[in-house]
Design an enzyme around this catalytic site. Structure first.
Site, PDB file in Angstrom:
ATOM      1  N   TYR A 142       0.921  -0.871   0.007  1.00 42.28           N
ATOM      2  CA  TYR A 142       0.258   0.345  -0.044  1.00 42.28           C
ATOM      3  C   TYR A 142       1.096   0.935   0.346  1.00 42.28           C
ATOM      4  O   TYR A 142       1.613   1.193   1.155  1.00 42.28           O
ATOM      5  CB  TYR A 142      -0.698   0.055   1.631  1.00 42.28           C
ATOM      6  CG  TYR A 142      -1.803   1.193   1.245  1.00 42.28           C
ATOM      7  CD1 TYR A 142      -1.173   2.270   2.372  1.00 42.28           C
ATOM      8  CD2 TYR A 142      -2.676   1.285   0.784  1.00 42.28           C
ATOM      9  CE1 TYR A 142      -2.447   3.120   2.942  1.00 42.28           C
ATOM     10  CE2 TYR A 142      -3.835   2.557   0.483  1.00 42.28           C
ATOM     11  CZ  TYR A 142      -3.289   3.523   1.789  1.00 42.28           C
ATOM     12  OH  TYR A 142      -4.442   4.641   1.870  1.00 42.28           O
ATOM     13  N   ASP A 237       9.527   3.094  -1.192  1.00 42.44           N
ATOM     14  CA  ASP A 237       8.873   3.565  -0.247  1.00 42.44           C
ATOM     15  C   ASP A 237       8.545   3.384   0.811  1.00 42.44           C
ATOM     16  O   ASP A 237       8.404   2.261   1.992  1.00 42.44           O
ATOM     17  CB  ASP A 237       7.017   2.862  -0.426  1.00 42.44           C
ATOM     18  CG  ASP A 237       5.855   4.054   0.027  1.00 42.44           C
ATOM     19  OD1 ASP A 237       4.706   3.279  -0.333  1.00 42.44           O
ATOM     20  OD2 ASP A 237       6.395   4.706   1.147  1.00 42.44           O
ATOM     21  N   LYS A 265       4.899   9.739   8.221  1.00 43.90           N
ATOM     22  CA  LYS A 265       4.430   9.004   9.819  1.00 43.90           C
ATOM     23  C   LYS A 265       5.745   9.986  11.116  1.00 43.90           C
ATOM     24  O   LYS A 265       5.627  10.910  11.375  1.00 43.90           O
ATOM     25  CB  LYS A 265       4.741   7.859   9.348  1.00 43.90           C
ATOM     26  CG  LYS A 265       3.860   7.141   8.965  1.00 43.90           C
ATOM     27  CD  LYS A 265       3.373   5.446   8.951  1.00 43.90           C
ATOM     28  CE  LYS A 265       2.786   4.918   7.970  1.00 43.90           C
ATOM     29  NZ  LYS A 265       1.182   4.902   8.661  1.00 43.90           N
TER      30      LYS A 265
HETATM   31  P1  KE4 Z   1      -0.861   8.587   4.541  1.00 47.88           P
HETATM   32  O1  KE4 Z   1      -1.059   9.013   3.133  1.00 47.88           O
HETATM   33  O2  KE4 Z   1      -1.933   7.608   5.325  1.00 47.88           O
HETATM   34  O3  KE4 Z   1       0.116   9.339   4.995  1.00 47.88           O
HETATM   35  O4  KE4 Z   1       0.436   7.272   3.888  1.00 47.88           O
HETATM   36  C1  KE4 Z   1       0.497   6.528   2.647  1.00 47.88           C
HETATM   37  C2  KE4 Z   1       1.370   5.153   2.968  1.00 47.88           C
HETATM   38  C3  KE4 Z   1       1.846   5.300   2.052  1.00 47.88           C
HETATM   39  N1  KE4 Z   1       3.227   4.270   2.025  1.00 47.88           N
HETATM   40  C4  KE4 Z   1       2.918   3.637   2.829  1.00 47.88           C
HETATM   41  C5  KE4 Z   1       4.533   2.467   2.925  1.00 47.88           C
HETATM   42  C6  KE4 Z   1       2.253   3.692   4.435  1.00 47.88           C
HETATM   43  O5  KE4 Z   1       2.118   2.758   5.233  1.00 47.88           O
HETATM   44  C7  KE4 Z   1       1.249   4.380   4.461  1.00 47.88           C
HETATM   45  C8  KE4 Z   1       0.071   4.636   5.043  1.00 47.88           C
HETATM   46  N2  KE4 Z   1      -0.213   3.684   5.935  1.00 47.88           N
HETATM   47  C9  KE4 Z   1      -1.257   2.876   6.491  1.00 47.88           C
HETATM   48  C10 KE4 Z   1      -1.236   1.750   7.686  1.00 47.88           C
HETATM   49  N3  KE4 Z   1      -1.137   0.888   7.426  1.00 47.88           N
HETATM   50  C11 KE4 Z   1      -2.548   4.375   7.395  1.00 47.88           C
HETATM   51  C12 KE4 Z   1      -3.353   3.690   7.922  1.00 47.88           C
HETATM   52  C13 KE4 Z   1      -4.872   4.728   7.551  1.00 47.88           C
HETATM   53  O6  KE4 Z   1      -4.962   4.282   6.020  1.00 47.88           O
HETATM   54  O7  KE4 Z   1      -5.653   4.992   8.100  1.00 47.88           O
END
Ligand code: KE4
Length: 427
Positions: A142, A237, A265
């Site tokens: 993801y 990523d 994060k």
């Molecule tokens: P955000 O747009 O949520 O800040 O980041 C997206 C993203 C991009 N790349 C990786 C490897 C990520 O894990 C994420 C976001 N992770 C999720 C948890 N698995 C965020 C939680 C959510 O979607 O509410």
């Protein structure tokens, strides 16, 4: 009706499914999401006043624990001078310099406000730099909710069984090739057939959105070799793994260097900060230097950057990562021992301060193996732990996180709860 129930009913009247991000809705594990009102150290409290030991940590940012005093003071001091200007500030230069100092692969970096912005911008840069359109991602990974990346995605998309989102035009989805994670031969075959058309390969160098899945030996090295051979951009990523699994992320852990890195994060410490960066020759295409447009009203926001800088400074304390990794490993080993005593098939893995829990005979190395895990057992375990005051990720397809604030008492309480929860999970 608990306060959580009342709030959830109310929230669903004004917000889709009552949440601002799908994975929070408890839809896969069932039950009522906890509306959290406070965090301190490794604990959070919900609207009914119940205290939990928190292993979600806002999905990774809370690496030094909640409401860490120096982080809070940095935010308060900065906010007192104004929240945002839409103009350059010295603080965002300090953040860029800090990221470049800590990640040697970064020569130029741009700040944004989320991991999604970081990955969608990095892809546009790779396409603009190469003049190509095709991108490669891996099943179960993801990378945020940008159109090109919501194809067989992990995290919430996987949790709800919609790994490929509606609303993404076929013309866009068709430019994304999805391969099995850890399948180097599939990648070789793709590059042999179509290497000249591939703008970028984007990968979670340690996957955390189909639960935790490590790269098998040689997988990342093969990505590097093939991208070099065909002039494609390799994007790590590290939104989740950056400054979480090692002081220099997976690139520091493995010695495999990407062309671009995306971050999020931890670098915001709980406030909205993301970043993308890498080789100067590639980043030179970013507007207004070059023709690839990218922008953001709150990019580099001084209050958010203040939280990130204070958090990153705390992670530079001597032995920080060694202690965090040891504590996370002790957490995993304790759970494995409790499951064995309860006669439940279970295993766990951890890298630095990030862990995976699997109701499976062995630690998975692929999306297919992850999907063979006993999801129902996880759901029973999740609720038994929640009832015992331990807050795990509400999905069998998410990694979990330990913070520097998780002390021996928290670990002991967690393992005591797990002994009961595994018996409940056995079913
Ligand atoms: P955000 O747009 O949520 O800040 O980041 C997206 C993203 C991009 N790349 C990786 C490897 C990520 O894990 C994420 C976001 N992770 C999720 C948890 N698995 C965020 C939680 C959510 O979607 O509410």
């Amino acid at each position: 009706m608990t306060r959580n129930d009342t709030l959830f009913d109310r929230a669903q009247r004004s917000i889709p499914a009552g949440v601002n991000s799908p994975v929070r809705a408890f839809r896969s594990v069932g039950g009522t999401p906890r509306f959290l009102v406070r965090g301190a150290g490794c604990h959070v409290w919900d609207a009914d006043g119940t205290r939990y030991i928190d292993y979600v940590g806002s999905w990774g940012p809370a690496i030094v624990g909640h409401a860490e005093p120096t982080v809070v003071r940095a935010v308060q001091a900065r906010a007192a001078d104004g929240l945002s200007f839409g103009a350059p500030t010295e603080l965002e230069v300090e953040m860029a310099e800090t990221l470049i100092r800590r990640l040697p692969s970064l020569e130029l970096v741009r700040l944004v406000s989320s991991g999604t912005e970081a990955t969608m911008s990095a892809l546009r840069v790779a396409r603009g730099y190469t003049g190509r359109s095709k991108i490669v991602k891996f099943e179960g990974c993801y990378h945020g909710h940008g159109d090109s990346l919501l194809v067989k995605a992990g995290s919430g998309a996987l949790t709800f069984g919609q790994p490929s989102s509606a609303g993404v035009p076929p013309a866009i989805a068709n430019e994304t090739v999805v391969l099995p994670y850890n399948d180097a031969e599939a990648l070789r075959a793709l590059f042999a057939a179509d290497g000249g058309a591939i703008a970028a390969v984007i990968v979670e160098p340690i996957a955390g959105n189909m639960n935790l899945v490590r790269p098998v030996p040689g997988f990342l090295e093969t990505l590097r070799e093939l991208c070099d051979a065909h002039g494609s951009v390799l994007i790590f990523d590290e939104v989740m793994t950056g400054f979480r699994v090692h002081p220099q992320g997976v690139q520091g852990l493995t010695g495999v260097t990407p062309d671009l890195t995306t971050l999020g994060k931890v670098i915001g410490g709980g406030m909205p900060v993301g970043a993308f960066g890498g080789k100067r020759a590639i980043m030179n295409v970013v507007a207004p230097l070059g023709p690839v447009y990218q922008a953001g009203t709150l990019s580099g926001n001084p209050v958010a950057v203040a939280a990130g800088l204070a958090t990153l400074a705390l992670t530079e304390a001597p032995g920080f990562y060694e202690r965090l990794a040891a504590r996370t490993r002790a957490f995993c080993d304790g759970l494995v021992s409790a499951a064995r005593d309860a006669g439940v098939e279970f295993c766990a893995d951890s890298v630095g301060g990030m862990f995976g829990l699997y109701f499976s005979p062995r630690v998975p190395t692929s999306y297919a193996e992850v999907m063979q895990g006993d999801k129902e057992r996880f759901h029973r375990f999740f609720h038994a732990m929640l009832d015992a005051g331990v807050y795990l990720a509400p999905s069998a397809y998410e990694a979990g996180f330990v913070s520097a604030a998780h002390d021996d008492d928290a670990l002991a309480a967690t393992l005591a709860a797990a002994r009961v929860a595994f018996a409940a999970a056995r079913g």
